[in-house]
Each structure stands twice: as C-alpha cells, then as structure tokens.
Design a protein around this motif. Structure first.
Motif, short mmCIF file in Angstrom:
data_model
loop_
_atom_site.label_atom_id
_atom_site.label_comp_id
_atom_site.label_asym_id
_atom_site.label_seq_id
_atom_site.Cartn_x
_atom_site.Cartn_y
_atom_site.Cartn_z
N GLY C 83 0.84 -1.27 -0.07
CA GLY C 83 -0.05 0.04 0.17
C GLY C 83 0.73 1.28 -0.13
O GLY C 83 0.09 2.41 -0.35
N GLY C 84 1.99 1.23 0.31
CA GLY C 84 2.85 2.55 0.37
C GLY C 84 1.96 3.46 1.51
O GLY C 84 1.61 3.17 2.48
N ALA C 85 1.93 4.83 0.80
CA ALA C 85 1.22 5.64 1.46
C ALA C 85 -0.09 5.29 1.93
O ALA C 85 -0.61 5.67 2.99
N GLY C 86 -0.77 4.50 1.26
CA GLY C 86 -2.21 3.97 1.56
C GLY C 86 -2.31 3.31 2.82
O GLY C 86 -3.25 3.33 3.43
N SER C 87 -1.05 2.88 3.35
CA SER C 87 -1.11 2.28 4.69
C SER C 87 -0.53 3.28 5.51
O SER C 87 -0.72 2.88 6.78
N ALA C 88 0.22 4.10 5.22
CA ALA C 88 0.65 5.20 6.32
C ALA C 88 0.03 6.20 6.56
O ALA C 88 0.27 6.72 7.78
N VAL C 89 -0.92 6.74 5.59
CA VAL C 89 -1.53 7.94 5.76
C VAL C 89 -2.78 7.75 6.76
O VAL C 89 -3.16 8.68 7.79
N PRO C 90 -3.55 6.77 6.62
CA PRO C 90 -4.61 6.43 7.86
C PRO C 90 -4.12 6.31 9.29
O PRO C 90 -2.79 6.04 9.27
N VAL C 91 -4.97 6.68 10.28
CA VAL C 91 -4.34 6.34 11.53
C VAL C 91 -3.82 5.05 11.95
O VAL C 91 -2.79 5.09 12.77
N THR C 92 -4.36 4.21 10.83
CA THR C 92 -3.50 2.92 11.37
C THR C 92 -1.98 2.75 11.23
O THR C 92 -1.00 2.04 11.93
N GLY C 93 -1.80 3.66 10.27
CA GLY C 93 -0.14 3.95 9.91
C GLY C 93 0.62 4.65 11.01
O GLY C 93 1.74 4.04 11.38
N PHE C 94 0.11 5.52 11.65
CA PHE C 94 0.33 6.09 12.74
C PHE C 94 0.70 5.23 13.74
O PHE C 94 1.68 5.23 14.60
N GLY C 95 -0.52 4.57 14.22
CA GLY C 95 -0.45 3.33 15.22
C GLY C 95 0.52 2.27 14.90
O GLY C 95 1.39 2.05 16.02
N ASN C 96 0.82 2.06 13.73
CA ASN C 96 1.81 0.98 13.51
C ASN C 96 3.11 1.65 13.77
O ASN C 96 4.00 0.67 14.51
N ALA C 97 3.39 2.91 13.44
CA ALA C 97 4.82 3.38 13.69
C ALA C 97 4.93 3.50 15.24
O ALA C 97 6.10 2.99 15.82
N VAL C 98 3.99 3.82 16.09
CA VAL C 98 4.14 3.82 17.60
C VAL C 98 4.20 2.37 18.13
O VAL C 98 5.00 2.10 18.77
N ILE C 99 3.40 1.38 17.52
CA ILE C 99 3.56 0.21 18.37
C ILE C 99 4.72 -0.53 18.13
O ILE C 99 5.20 -1.37 18.72
N SER C 100 5.10 -0.55 16.51
CA SER C 100 6.07 -1.36 16.32
C SER C 100 7.54 -0.77 17.00
O SER C 100 8.52 -1.86 17.38
N ALA C 101 7.51 0.40 17.27
CA ALA C 101 8.69 0.89 17.88
C ALA C 101 8.55 0.51 19.48
O ALA C 101 9.61 0.02 19.95
N ALA C 102 7.51 0.34 19.89
CA ALA C 102 7.17 -0.03 21.35
C ALA C 102 7.72 -1.68 21.49
O ALA C 102 8.32 -1.93 22.28
N ILE C 103 7.23 -2.36 20.25
CA ILE C 103 7.41 -3.85 20.56
C ILE C 103 9.08 -4.15 20.52
O ILE C 103 9.56 -4.87 20.98
N GLU C 104 9.59 -3.27 19.40
CA GLU C 104 11.13 -3.62 19.15
C GLU C 104 11.98 -3.28 20.26
O GLU C 104 12.80 -3.78 20.26
N HIS C 105 11.41 -2.14 21.20
CA HIS C 105 12.40 -1.75 22.08
C HIS C 105 12.04 -2.07 23.30
O HIS C 105 12.70 -1.79 24.43
N ARG C 106 11.42 -3.37 23.51
CA ARG C 106 10.95 -3.91 24.85
C ARG C 106 12.21 -4.24 25.52
O ARG C 106 12.06 -4.21 26.64
N SER C 107 13.06 -5.05 24.72
CA SER C 107 14.06 -5.52 25.26
C SER C 107 14.96 -4.65 26.09
O SER C 107 15.63 -5.05 27.18
N GLU C 108 14.77 -3.44 25.87
CA GLU C 108 15.60 -2.11 26.66
C GLU C 108 14.76 -1.95 27.89
O GLU C 108 15.26 -0.97 28.73
#
Lengths: 121, 130, 151
Positions: C83-108
C-alpha cells in the motif's frame, strides 16, 4: 449507507494518493509526509473547510492522519471563540486526540503481548 | 481489472444518488405545515419527523454532494420551521444517527410520556461535541 | 568520468519509481482502510449512543487496536509493502509506527525502551500537529479580533 461507504473509499483513497505523491514525486520520507499532511489538515480547519469534508465523507476524512491536525485546531479554535487569545492555549491542552491516546495505550499493551520481531516497514 | 473496480464503484455511487423523496411524520396528522417547507429545498431527498406538544424533531436526508453544506442547511431549515411552529422547540439534523432514532420512534409508536423521554434523549445526543 | 556520465549510470542502476501503479495501490489500500473505518462508524452509531460527529473517536481507537494486532503479528508490514502511503496515511499507519517501535525496543526495558522509543517516528507528527494547530488558531483569533474575518 452504500453511498457513504463509497464516498469514504474515494475521499480516503484520494488523501492517501496525496501522501503517495509526496513520497514518490517530492521524495519525502514517511515521517515528513505525515507531518505535512497533519499541517495540511490543521490549515484546512483554519479556513473552516475540514468539517464540511467530514460531513461529506465521514470516515474518509476522519481516518486519515489529516484529521489529527483538524481535531487539535478545532479544539483550540472552539476555546478561542469563547475566551479569546488565552483560549488558544487552554484549548490546546484540553483537546485530546483519541488516535494518540489509543496509540500509546495499545503500544504499551502490544509491547507486553507480542514478541520482538521486525514489525516496522 | 483495477480500472473496472473503480468504474463499478463510480456507477454504484451515482446510482445511489437518485432516490425518491421519502416523508414520514409521527403522529401523522401534524404534517400540514411541515411538508411545503421542506419540499422547497432541493438539497434534501427525504425526511422523517416526530412531533409532540413541546418539540419537533426533523431528521433529513441530505443529498450526497450537498452534505458539504450540512450545517448551513440545518440552520436555514431550523429557522424556517421555527417560523411555522413558533411555540415549539425545533431540532433539524442531517445526522444518520438522528434519522435512525427517529425511525425507531416511528416504529415503536410510543405513548405521550415515553415519546417525551425519547425526544429528550435525541436532543441531548445531537448537542454533544467531539 | 564526469558528473553527467555518473548521473546517467546512477539513473540506470536505480529502479524507476512506478508512479502510476504506486498511486493506484495507495488509493485502493487507503480507500479500503477508510471504508472499514466507515463500517466501524456505522457500527458505533447503530448500537451505541454516538452521532456522526462523535463516532469518529471510538472509530479511530478501534482502528488503532486493529493496527496493534496486525503489527504484532507482522501482517501490517505486508500491507505496507503493497500500500505504501495508502497504509501510512490512515491512523493505522500512525498506530503501526508507535506500536512497532514499542515492541521492538521492549528488550531495553519498559521505561527506557518502550517509553523512550515509542514516539521516535510519531513524535514529529504530534509536534507539527500541535504546533500548526497553535499557529493557525493564533492567526485566526488575531484576524477575528482586528475584524478582518469572523468565526
């Protein structure tokens, strides 16, 4: 009902197309694109144009990130209308965007539930 | 393939625009002065209304492309209906939720007191802001 | 080899951006996400006391919840590749950016890792949202006060 779904599809899709053009043609990163769109939504609300768009397209206008700029500006303007210049400040602190609170909450829950893996694009 | 999907959606959206005017009023005998006011507006393709002694609720279906001016249409119509019913509190709304609530009142055919409560409920709903 | 030749080789080696296909993909993926959003809005309006004006908030929260599930299971990454921007522009893309960062840095750890990195990508969106809202509201209020425009 069906016409609402179709307008949501078309308007939401067009906003995403604007984002795609920012990314491909102007070579912006996703973070730059999203920031630009948020500012765009905020400016449109300043001209009083975003609320009519929501009336027209429903979720097609509330789901894209532009609505975040709109809701923040809308809160500030509503307070400013009541209390003048001070209202601009107090209005900013009063409004919350459900998108941000939801992202924080579900981010924390997600970090708790899911194991680390490559999830970002 | 993808183009055909878009054409299909366009055809759907155009087909959905053309539906006849639909008017329901509860109780039905109060319709006399409401009908001509709304029929003058070609931006509206139907309405459902509930009336009691104190208040008059009108749920309107605004044409798809006139929904940009939803608030303006609501205000204009409210003024006109207030003129026709000076003794009543008027609420005009193009909101789908209000339409559904009015429809459910019409289906239930409630008694006087229940009707008053239901009307109050819709009023407080439509006043809420985001 | 002068600058022009170099540029020519670079252009040849870089894959050409398929502008048209990207736009079509963004339109369809973004449109589908917004249509799902509209269905959720209808759901909240039908079964809960929300109007068109107030149903936006629970809709957005629900979409971010769905984004959490899709991000955690790695499905959102696949959607984003199409989707490119089609998946980034809706709030789901914003949520994805926040949530994926949270999951990836949990080990810290939760404080330094999750808390500190959550807004690495989304922070700029919040910053510019708040900043532009402030500026726009300020300008409009001043213009109204000196009588150029009305509310």
């Amino acid at each position: 009902m069906i016409s609402s779904l179709v307008t949501a599809f078309i308007v939401g899709g067009l906003i995403c197309v604007i984002g795609q053009i920012f990314m491909d043609v102007f070579k912006l990163t996703p973070a730059h694109t999203l920031s630009t769109l948020v500012v765009l939504g905020s400016v449109l609300d300043g001209f009083g144009l975003y609320e009519p768009l929501i009336d027209f397209a429903g979720a097609g206008a509330t789901v894209p990130i532009t609505s975040f700029g709109n809701s923040l500006t809308h809160g500030a303007l509503a307070e400013a209308e009541k209390h003048g210049l001070i209202g601009v400040l107090t209005g900013m602190f009063e409004v919350t965007s459900s998108g941000i609170s939801a992202a924080i909450l579900f981010g924390a829950i997600g970090a708790f539930i899911f194991h680390k893996r490559k999830t970002m694009y | 393939m993808k183009k055909s999907i878009i054409f299909f959606l366009l055809a759907l959206s155009l087909g959905a625009c053309s539906s006849a005017q639909e008017q329901v009023i509860f109780p039905s005998d109060d319709s006399t002065s409401l009908n001509p006011i709304i029929q003058k507006h070609d931006t509206i393709h139907g309405y459902k209304s509930v009336i009691n002694e104190e208040a008059i609720l009108v749920a309107i279906s605004i044409n798809r492309f006139d929904r940009f001016n939803k608030t303006k249409i609501e205000k204009k119509l409210t003024k006109q209906i207030e003129k026709a019913f000076p003794e009543k509190e008027v609420l005009v709304s193009g909101d789908q939720k209000v339409m559904w609530e009015v429809e459910s009142i019409i289906e239930q055919k409630p008694k006087k007191e229940d009707l008053k409560k239901l009307i109050e409920k819709i009023k407080s709903l439509s006043k809420e802001e985001t | 080899m002068d600058q022009q030749q170099f540029q020519k080789i670079v252009d040849e080696k870089n894959p050409k951006v398929p502008y048209f296909m990207n736009i079509i993909k963004a339109f369809i993926v973004g449109g589908i996400i917004c249509t799902i959003g509209q269905l959720i809005t209808f759901f909240y309006m039908r079964f809960f006391p929300f109007t068109e004006a107030t149903a936006g908030n629970p809709t957005v929260a629900t979409l971010v919840f769905i984004a959490m599930i899709l991000t955690g299971t790695g499905i959102y990454k696949k959607i984003a590749q199409v989707g490119g921007a089609g998946s980034a522009v809706p709030v789901t893309g914003f949520g994805n950016a926040v949530i994926s960062a949270a999951i990836e840095h949990r080990s810290e750890g939760y404080v330094l890792g999750v808390g500190g990195n959550m807004f690495k990508l989304a922070g700029s969106v919040i910053l510019f949202g708040v900043l532009s809202a402030f500026v726009v509201a300020l300008i409009k209020t001043i213009l109204v006060n000196i009588g150029v425009i009305s509310w």
